[in-house]
Design an enzyme around this catalytic site. Structure first.
Site, mmCIF file in Angstrom:
data_model
loop_
_atom_site.group_PDB
_atom_site.id
_atom_site.type_symbol
_atom_site.label_atom_id
_atom_site.label_comp_id
_atom_site.label_asym_id
_atom_site.label_seq_id
_atom_site.Cartn_x
_atom_site.Cartn_y
_atom_site.Cartn_z
ATOM 1 C CB SER A 1 -2.787 4.187 0.746
ATOM 2 O OG SER A 1 -2.809 4.919 -0.458
ATOM 3 C CG LEU B 1 -2.217 -0.697 1.244
ATOM 4 C CD1 LEU B 1 -2.811 -0.712 2.644
ATOM 5 C CD2 LEU B 1 -3.183 -0.041 0.276
ATOM 6 C CG ASP B 2 0.869 4.071 -3.179
ATOM 7 O OD1 ASP B 2 1.762 3.296 -3.518
ATOM 8 O OD2 ASP B 2 0.034 4.547 -3.971
ATOM 9 C CE LYS B 3 6.513 8.076 4.408
ATOM 10 N NZ LYS B 3 7.832 8.756 4.255
ATOM 11 C CD GLU C 1 -3.119 3.556 -4.982
ATOM 12 O OE1 GLU C 1 -2.676 3.583 -3.830
ATOM 13 O OE2 GLU C 1 -3.166 4.537 -5.694
#
Length: 254
Positions: free
Chosen positions: A103, A99-101, A254
């Site tokens: 998110s 997961l993106d930083k 994501e």
């Protein structure tokens, strides 16, 4: 039968890549003979690294973790805010996907490399569900375009399920894993994501798990997960079916 590098890695001694280096350096023996990169072994074989026996294989660990905003999904301990330090789990584990930083939400962590590749490989179409808040009111046109497909990264996203939750928040279910897919889709349509939370992966839900908390998957969750993965390929099979570009895209999703 197991490849020698996988056999070593499964004991928690080191990663497969590190095991390859040990094998190439002539530091691994199998039943008294030097091991090679192509050597295959069974549980009955005696594998020694630098003359020492490996530990017994650890139990399989499958965790559901609520990653908070600001945590980076990497096992590199020199990266500030890495997911391993954030969790503080006492055994060697690694995240499945990322997961993106910026998110938050559900992510799996495990010490089982086989299940990682089954879940990540291109073509499995495993559902991932998100709740997304954007910077202005959601419109019917926006929802329709998100659901039908958006041109990003030199392709058009696959049709997906999208429904409005509130004035500026919507739910989206993806079976695709393009790099920063949801953020790119919304930006193409003139919206910016202000909050993104993953609430489900396949049959496992985030539910009441608070940011920073983790739990083991239940027996029922694992049984259903394994059932869904029965037709999935393992690493060697997947390499024949999925392109490196596709697998890389899944790893960056994501």
């Amino acid at each position: 039968m197991f490849r020698l590098n996988k056999f070593i890695s499964d004991t928690g001694f080191c990663s497969r890549r590190e095991a390859d280096k040990l094998i190439e350096q002539g530091l691994v023996t199998v039943n008294g003979q030097l091991g090679t990169l192509g050597t295959k072994v069974t549980e009955q074989d005696q594998v020694l690294v630098q003359g020492k026996a490996l530990n017994a294989k650890p139990r399989r660990v499958y965790l559901a973790y609520h990653k908070a905003v600001g945590i980076t999904c990497t096992t590199e301990l020199d990266v500030k805010g890495n997911i391993i330090d954030a969790m503080g789990y006492p055994e060697r584990i690694f995240p499945i996907g990322r997961l993106d930083k910026e998110s938050e939400g559900l992510i799996f962590l495990t010490n089982d490399g086989d299940i990682v590749n089954k879940i990540l490989r291109a073509g499995n179409e495993h559902e991932k569900e998100y709740v997304v808040t954007v910077d202005k009111p959601v419109t019917e046109q926006f929802l329709r375009k998100m659901a039908s497909g958006v041109p990003i990264l030199e392709t058009i996203t696959l049709p997906c399920q999208v429904k409005q939750i509130s004035r500026q928040t919507f739910n989206i279910i993806l079976t695709q894993g393009l790099n920063r897919q949801i953020r790119r889709m919304t930006e193409f349509l003139g919206f910016n994501v202000t909050k993104l939370k993953r609430v489900r992966i396949m049959n496992v839900r985030l539910a009441e798990l608070k940011a920073g908390q983790y739990r083991e998957l239940t027996q029922a969750e694992m049984a259903e997960l394994e059932s869904k993965l029965l037709s999935s390929s393992k690493t060697e099979e997947a390499s024949l079916l999925a392109t490196p570009k596709a697998v890389s895209a899944h790893r960056r999703s994501e």
